[in-house]
Design a protein around this motif. Structure first.
Motif, PDB file in Angstrom:
ATOM      1  N   THR A 354       1.090  -0.993   0.118  1.00 53.35           N
ATOM      2  CA  THR A 354      -0.333  -0.268  -0.627  1.00 53.35           C
ATOM      3  C   THR A 354       0.429   1.325   0.388  1.00 53.35           C
ATOM      4  O   THR A 354       2.271   1.492   0.501  1.00 53.35           O
ATOM      5  N   VAL A 355       0.854   2.177  -0.975  1.00 55.41           N
ATOM      6  CA  VAL A 355       1.858   4.014  -1.363  1.00 55.41           C
ATOM      7  C   VAL A 355       0.975   4.061   0.277  1.00 55.41           C
ATOM      8  O   VAL A 355       0.095   4.190   0.925  1.00 55.41           O
ATOM      9  N   THR A 356       1.977   4.569   1.123  1.00 52.65           N
ATOM     10  CA  THR A 356       1.770   5.301   2.438  1.00 52.65           C
ATOM     11  C   THR A 356       2.181   6.652   2.257  1.00 52.65           C
ATOM     12  O   THR A 356       1.975   7.647   3.227  1.00 52.65           O
ATOM     13  N   ARG A 357       3.332   7.210   1.471  1.00 53.32           N
ATOM     14  CA  ARG A 357       3.976   8.551   1.600  1.00 53.32           C
ATOM     15  C   ARG A 357       4.246   9.197  -0.625  1.00 53.32           C
ATOM     16  O   ARG A 357       4.640   7.801  -1.219  1.00 53.32           O
ATOM     17  N   LYS A 358       3.783  10.095  -0.461  1.00 48.77           N
ATOM     18  CA  LYS A 358       4.559  10.678  -1.682  1.00 48.77           C
ATOM     19  C   LYS A 358       5.326  12.097  -1.653  1.00 48.77           C
ATOM     20  O   LYS A 358       5.047  12.918  -0.776  1.00 48.77           O
ATOM     21  N   TYR A 359       6.390  12.007  -2.102  1.00 52.43           N
ATOM     22  CA  TYR A 359       7.369  13.285  -1.661  1.00 52.43           C
ATOM     23  C   TYR A 359       8.676  13.825  -2.475  1.00 52.43           C
ATOM     24  O   TYR A 359       8.661  12.985  -3.246  1.00 52.43           O
ATOM     25  N   MET A 360       9.148  15.065  -2.782  1.00 54.86           N
ATOM     26  CA  MET A 360      10.436  15.070  -3.281  1.00 54.86           C
ATOM     27  C   MET A 360      11.497  15.039  -2.078  1.00 54.86           C
ATOM     28  O   MET A 360      11.650  15.833  -1.289  1.00 54.86           O
ATOM     29  N   LYS A 361      12.781  14.574  -2.585  1.00 51.43           N
ATOM     30  CA  LYS A 361      13.885  14.791  -2.206  1.00 51.43           C
ATOM     31  C   LYS A 361      15.238  14.735  -2.535  1.00 51.43           C
ATOM     32  O   LYS A 361      15.275  14.291  -4.083  1.00 51.43           O
ATOM     33  N   ASP A 362      15.846  16.429  -2.646  1.00 47.47           N
ATOM     34  CA  ASP A 362      17.132  16.071  -3.381  1.00 47.47           C
ATOM     35  C   ASP A 362      16.791  16.056  -5.468  1.00 47.47           C
ATOM     36  O   ASP A 362      17.451  15.804  -5.731  1.00 47.47           O
ATOM     37  N   GLY A 363      15.450  16.628  -4.818  1.00 46.16           N
ATOM     38  CA  GLY A 363      15.074  16.579  -6.553  1.00 46.16           C
ATOM     39  C   GLY A 363      14.448  15.665  -7.187  1.00 46.16           C
ATOM     40  O   GLY A 363      14.317  15.318  -8.632  1.00 46.16           O
ATOM     41  N   HIS A 364      14.651  14.304  -7.068  1.00 44.87           N
ATOM     42  CA  HIS A 364      13.956  13.308  -6.991  1.00 44.87           C
ATOM     43  C   HIS A 364      12.416  12.870  -6.617  1.00 44.87           C
ATOM     44  O   HIS A 364      12.110  13.022  -5.036  1.00 44.87           O
ATOM     45  N   ALA A 365      11.444  12.183  -6.933  1.00 46.30           N
ATOM     46  CA  ALA A 365      10.724  11.902  -6.777  1.00 46.30           C
ATOM     47  C   ALA A 365      10.264  10.809  -6.243  1.00 46.30           C
ATOM     48  O   ALA A 365      10.234   9.957  -6.813  1.00 46.30           O
ATOM     49  N   ASP A 402      22.237   5.944 -13.072  1.00 51.71           N
ATOM     50  CA  ASP A 402      22.909   5.398 -11.400  1.00 51.71           C
ATOM     51  C   ASP A 402      23.636   6.250 -11.398  1.00 51.71           C
ATOM     52  O   ASP A 402      24.785   7.327 -11.898  1.00 51.71           O
ATOM     53  N   GLY A 403      24.061   5.758 -10.130  1.00 49.03           N
ATOM     54  CA  GLY A 403      25.295   7.174  -9.048  1.00 49.03           C
ATOM     55  C   GLY A 403      24.476   8.750  -9.090  1.00 49.03           C
ATOM     56  O   GLY A 403      25.115   9.464  -8.574  1.00 49.03           O
ATOM     57  N   SER A 404      23.179   8.871  -9.138  1.00 45.58           N
ATOM     58  CA  SER A 404      22.312  10.310  -8.812  1.00 45.58           C
ATOM     59  C   SER A 404      23.175  10.527  -7.931  1.00 45.58           C
ATOM     60  O   SER A 404      23.250  12.040  -7.563  1.00 45.58           O
ATOM     61  N   GLY A 405      23.399  10.042  -6.528  1.00 48.95           N
ATOM     62  CA  GLY A 405      23.671  10.909  -5.505  1.00 48.95           C
ATOM     63  C   GLY A 405      22.751  10.660  -4.806  1.00 48.95           C
ATOM     64  O   GLY A 405      22.785  11.192  -3.787  1.00 48.95           O
ATOM     65  N   LEU A 406      21.847  10.154  -4.659  1.00 48.42           N
ATOM     66  CA  LEU A 406      20.965  10.256  -4.030  1.00 48.42           C
ATOM     67  C   LEU A 406      20.924   9.256  -2.946  1.00 48.42           C
ATOM     68  O   LEU A 406      21.631   7.620  -3.318  1.00 48.42           O
ATOM     69  N   ASP A 407      21.161   9.415  -1.335  1.00 51.81           N
ATOM     70  CA  ASP A 407      21.307   8.948  -0.451  1.00 51.81           C
ATOM     71  C   ASP A 407      20.389   8.968   0.537  1.00 51.81           C
ATOM     72  O   ASP A 407      19.603  10.315   1.073  1.00 51.81           O
ATOM     73  N   LEU A 408      19.384   7.684   0.739  1.00 43.22           N
ATOM     74  CA  LEU A 408      18.297   7.676   2.366  1.00 43.22           C
ATOM     75  C   LEU A 408      19.575   8.095   3.210  1.00 43.22           C
ATOM     76  O   LEU A 408      18.566   8.800   4.029  1.00 43.22           O
ATOM     77  N   GLU A 409      20.357   7.930   3.408  1.00 45.48           N
ATOM     78  CA  GLU A 409      20.789   8.113   4.766  1.00 45.48           C
ATOM     79  C   GLU A 409      20.850   7.340   6.144  1.00 45.48           C
ATOM     80  O   GLU A 409      20.108   7.529   7.143  1.00 45.48           O
ATOM     81  N   LEU A 410      20.619   5.488   4.921  1.00 49.53           N
ATOM     82  CA  LEU A 410      19.582   5.006   6.829  1.00 49.53           C
ATOM     83  C   LEU A 410      20.923   5.121   7.692  1.00 49.53           C
ATOM     84  O   LEU A 410      21.794   4.536   7.251  1.00 49.53           O
ATOM     85  N   PRO A 411      20.346   4.621   8.521  1.00 50.33           N
ATOM     86  CA  PRO A 411      20.951   4.289  10.573  1.00 50.33           C
ATOM     87  C   PRO A 411      21.897   2.920  10.236  1.00 50.33           C
ATOM     88  O   PRO A 411      21.106   2.026   9.157  1.00 50.33           O
ATOM     89  N   VAL A 412      23.243   2.594  10.622  1.00 47.81           N
ATOM     90  CA  VAL A 412      23.437   1.202  10.448  1.00 47.81           C
ATOM     91  C   VAL A 412      22.677   0.484  10.600  1.00 47.81           C
ATOM     92  O   VAL A 412      22.055  -0.939  10.727  1.00 47.81           O
ATOM     93  N   VAL A 413      22.102   0.368  12.527  1.00 47.04           N
ATOM     94  CA  VAL A 413      21.707  -0.954  13.292  1.00 47.04           C
ATOM     95  C   VAL A 413      20.683  -0.106  13.645  1.00 47.04           C
ATOM     96  O   VAL A 413      20.419   1.172  14.312  1.00 47.04           O
ATOM     97  N   ARG A 414      19.079  -0.491  13.812  1.00 45.98           N
ATOM     98  CA  ARG A 414      17.792   0.059  13.557  1.00 45.98           C
ATOM     99  C   ARG A 414      16.993  -0.814  13.949  1.00 45.98           C
ATOM    100  O   ARG A 414      16.907  -2.145  13.847  1.00 45.98           O
TER     101      ARG A 414
END
Length: 414
Positions: A354-365, A402-414
């Motif tokens: 189920t789709v829960t969210r739509k948003y923009m980040k670093d110019g990406h949809a 490829d290599g757009s630079g979009l990084d969600l910056e996920l934490p290492v341990v969660r």
């Protein structure tokens, strides 16, 4: 025939290797404060690559991995089809790095204590194409102790793997989790003792068969799905995998290029005797404790009611749910899955989203999706989430490459 727990096994069935025993039953390791401390002392250490198994992405290995997870999208299966797409090439399924090694599989610490794959959290950065050669750097990043109904005290172990191509470019990063359980405690707790193989009705089989036939029709493929047309709350077309059979579990091993025989197994047993045993059902032949994926008796020795699936395979099923929906122009940026319940022989996995969210980040949809796998009894077996990058009709929005630079910056341990 002697019981698989080793009762009645003579000393002749035990091999002494480097002063360590390969016993006639899986080792009954204990979770002790000392063993936990030893595992914690490994945090930060890099692990040797597992295998590696399939390191080269080729037309054959990409297609074979697709066969091993039952994926039908021609982009991930047909070289000529791929050449006619916007990519100019066939692509590997996003979870293809699993063919290199199963991050999160039990490989370190707590000798003789049984382990189960518990889930992965992947972030993707590049497509994998024929001609790419993968390598990985794995490091231990966490240890946690908890209590469970399944086995009492358990240990969670976390490994981070970074996958690179032959140019040194980051392809994917994953956090792998496994759980470690004392075999005796899990067996005696009997949490799943009452579960029986499901007996399907004719109507249930008809429903499953129709869903299998419908899946290919619902693959978005070259029909671009734009970010603007997506609605929060909309459902993804469901897919089904199952009823689980030995064809499924064996097919996944083949798809990942896995298989050890004879001297290769024996050498591994010499190094890690706690993970191997001389199985009386095989006339004393050495088997890995993970043979519970194929032998019911061994599965029951570790508290599982019967033969069960490979967690990485189930994770890939959930990714296929998303890639079917997003279309070939989309990019699966993140996929997280957790194994919350065993998927045993004869079970189905209905993958839904189920789709829960739509948003923009670093110019990406971007689109966030709640995903879940449920069995035929309606029990949640695989909760998770996914994030997809989609094309946008807004010319100011970036096209993901490829290599757009979009990084969600996920934490290492969660």
């Amino acid at each position: 025939m002697p019981l698989p727990d080793g009762k009645g096994i003579t000393k002749a069935m035990t091999t002494v290797t480097d002063n360590k025993d390969v016993g006639a039953a899986p080792a009954e390791g204990k979770i002790t404060p000392e063993a936990i401390k030893a595992a914690e002392n490994m945090i930060g250490m890099q692990l040797r690559p597992e295998g590696p198994y399939l390191q080269d992405a080729t037309e054959d290995t990409i297609r074979n991995f697709g066969n091993g997870i039952g994926h039908l999208n021609p982009l991930y299966r047909d070289l000529e089809v791929g050449r006619l797409t916007r990519h100019g090439s066939m692509l590997a399924h996003p979870n293809f790095p699993m063919a290199f090694g199963w991050v999160g599989r039990t490989r370190w610490g707590l000798p003789g204590v049984h382990g189960f794959y518990a889930g992965n959290d992947w972030e993707m950065f590049r497509h994998i194409r024929p001609g790419d050669r993968l390598t990985a750097i794995e490091r231990v990043v966490g240890v946690d102790v908890k209590e469970s109904q399944f086995s009492g005290t358990l240990v969670l172990q976390y490994v981070e793997a970074s996958y690179y191509n032959q140019r040194g470019e980051l392809v994917a990063r994953a956090l792998g989790t496994c759980t470690r359980h004392e075999r005796k405690a899990a067996r005696e707790a009997g949490k799943y003792a009452d579960i029986k193989t499901h007996e399907y009705t004719a109507d249930e089989f008809a429903h499953i068969d129709q869903a299998i036939l419908d899946e290919e029709k619902n693959i978005r493929g070259g029909n671009v799905r734009y970010w603007e047309e997506v609605q929060v709350g909309e459902s993804l077309p469901e897919i089904v995998r199952g009823p689980l059979s030995l064809m499924d579990t064996m097919g996944f091993l083949v798809g990942c290029g896995r298989g050890h025989t004879h001297g290769v197994i024996f050498k591994n047993a010499v190094k890690h005797p706690g993970h191997f045993f001389r199985n009386p059902e095989a006339g004393g032949g050495i088997e890995y404790t993970g043979i519970g994926h194929h032998r019911e008796s061994t599965a029951k020795e570790v508290g599982v009611p019967g033969v069960y699936d490979y967690g990485p395979q189930r994770s890939a099923w959930m990714a296929s749910l998303v890639t079917n929906w997003m279309g070939d122009a989309g990019f699966l940026k993140r996929i997280r899955t957790r194994m919350s319940r065993f998927n045993t022989m004869g079970d189905c996995t209905w993958a839904r989203g189920t789709v829960t969210r739509k948003y923009m980040k670093d110019g990406h949809a971007l689109v966030d999706i709640e995903i879940k796998g449920e069995n035929q009894r309606g029990e949640l077996t695989t909760p998770g989430l996914a994030t997809v990058v989609l094309p946008s009709l807004d010319p100011q929005t970036k096209v993901f490459v490829d290599g757009s630079g979009l990084d969600l910056e996920l934490p290492v341990v969660r």
